[in-house]
Design a protein around this motif. Structure first.
Motif: not given
Length: 414
Positions: A25-29, A35-38, A46-52, A60-65
């Motif tokens: 999956a793809e997750l986005h930051v 981080d609370a309700d995304a 998400y707001r932070t890479i830590t949570v993602a 999975d891939t975490v994309f940081v914008h």
């Protein structure tokens, strides 16, 4: 029957591959995320890479914008299997900036125990993680670091203005490649160490990129620094410290305060195809009036691990210029054990030019019994500014019986 078995095997393989693709999956930051309700989607990042990273699953891939992530402190302990690493990377075409300014606490000194030093990106007990294309700046301690991590790849990142080390750490199977590091080890910016050393505030600096020993004094293993550009470090450049098996290849290291590439308390290290130089006069030390060394080998003693001799070191096809020495062994007077030695050192195919004092110099080993033959051959060595006896010298090997020296081209001073 055989044909049917092959068809069944092929069908199972296709199903497994499709399942793997379906699971990834793809997750986005994004700075505007939560981080609370995304849910990590591109519409609700998400707001932070830590949570993602904690939410990511194997593959999975975490994309940081785009955007600036202020007071950034990212902690990653994710575990990806070998066939499905977790990737954390900049979204294509975007330049996210992780700014650690003010995230503290700032490292007071570069202590022997480095595990508590702040990092902007801290990969701690992580496994099979790829970090790619991120910009890290303003660290109060380290930039991107690993602690007891395995199978980590950090590539195409830009790390600048770190109080201490920019890249590196402890673990096994670590690769740092094609990164750009500028203005590292600011704890010693403008030679602060000389102003504070006499007051006991600081007597040690780190490197822009380095390894370190693992928990229990165990050596790190299989670490690669490849194709990186490192500029303006107020400590050392790239250090192979407390590591068994390291490759330092194809890097450009310019302008460091101490040593451009340092090998200490390590074995099975290859240094090849690097461009090492220190032409900037800011990095001439005001206490010694010397530039940094090019490649230096040593066997210092450390509090956290048993001392070992350096062995199986290959220095091959490097261009080393504008340094006080080209390739040398420094015998640490504080290490009085018989481990303060080298063996199986090969220096071959290098070009050493504009070396101020000594292109190749190896201090005497006081207990040379059993030391293996070392090789210095096929190098292009320009004579240094140092003269002894009848003229300038190029090699000083204080245990000549331990060396095979042949086919070097000595270029006279102009």
């Amino acid at each position: 029957m055989a044909t049917r078995s092959l068809r069944v095997h092929a069908t199972i393989t296709i199903v497994l591959l499709l399942t793997k693709l379906a699971v990834a999956a793809e997750l986005h930051v994004a700075p505007s995320g939560s981080d609370a309700d995304a849910d990590g989607s591109i519409f609700h990042p998400y707001r932070t890479i830590t949570v993602a990273a904690a939410a990511a699953r194997p593959g999975d891939t975490v994309f940081v914008h785009d955007g600036v992530y202020d007071m950034a402190r990212v902690s990653i302990s994710a575990q990806g299997p070998a066939h499905s690493p977790i990737t954390i990377r900049a979204f294509p075409g975007e330049t996210p900036i992780l700014d650690g300014t003010g995230a503290g606490p700032r490292a007071a000194v570069e202590a022997e125990d480095k595990s508590a030093i702040t990092s902007v990106i801290d990969l701690r007990h992580a496994r099979n993680i790829i970090v790619e294309g991120l910009t890290v700046r303003g660290s109060e301690g380290y930039g991107i670091s690993t602690w007891e991590s395995v199978d980590i790849l950090v590539r195409h990142c830009h790390v600048s203005r770190t109080w201490s080390r920019a890249l590196g750490g402890t673990g096994a199977h670590l690769t740092f490649e094609y990164n750009h590091v500028t203005d590292a080890v600011l704890m010693n910016e403008n030679e602060r160490i000389l102003d504070e050393r006499d007051h006991g505030i600081m007597d040690y600096w780190s490197a822009a990129a380095a390894t370190w020993y693992r928990e229990g004094g165990v050596l790190s293993r299989d670490v690669t620094f490849r194709g990186n550009t490192i500029e303006n470090s107020w400590g050392e450049g790239i250090d192979a410290l407390h590591v068994d098996g390291a490759v330092i290849s194809g890097n450009t290291v310019r302008n460091t305060y101490s040593v451009l590439v340092y090998v200490d308390h390590s074995r099975n290290v290859t240094i090849e195809g690097n461009r090492l130089s220190a032409p900037d006069p800011r990095f001439i030390r005001r206490d010694t009036h010397e530039r940094p060394c090019g490649v230096q080998i040593a066997a210092e003693s450390y509090a956290g691990t048993e001392p070992i001799a350096v062995e199986n070191i290959v220095v091959r096809e490097n261009l080393i210029t504008d340094a006080v020495t080209g390739v040398n062994f420094w015998r640490d007077p504080a290490n009085t054990s018989r481990t303060n030695r080298y063996s199986h050192v090969t220096i071959t195919g290098n070009t050493l030019a504009r070396i101020d004092i000594l292109p190749v110099g190896f201090s005497a080993i006081h207990d040379p019994e059993g030391a293996a033959t070392n090789i210095c051959r096929d190098n292009i060595i320009h004579e240094s500014l140092l003269t002894e006896g009848s003229g300038p010298i190029s090699l000083r090997l204080e245990n000549p019986e331990l060396w095979l020296v042949e086919n070097n081209i000595i270029v006279p001073q102009p």
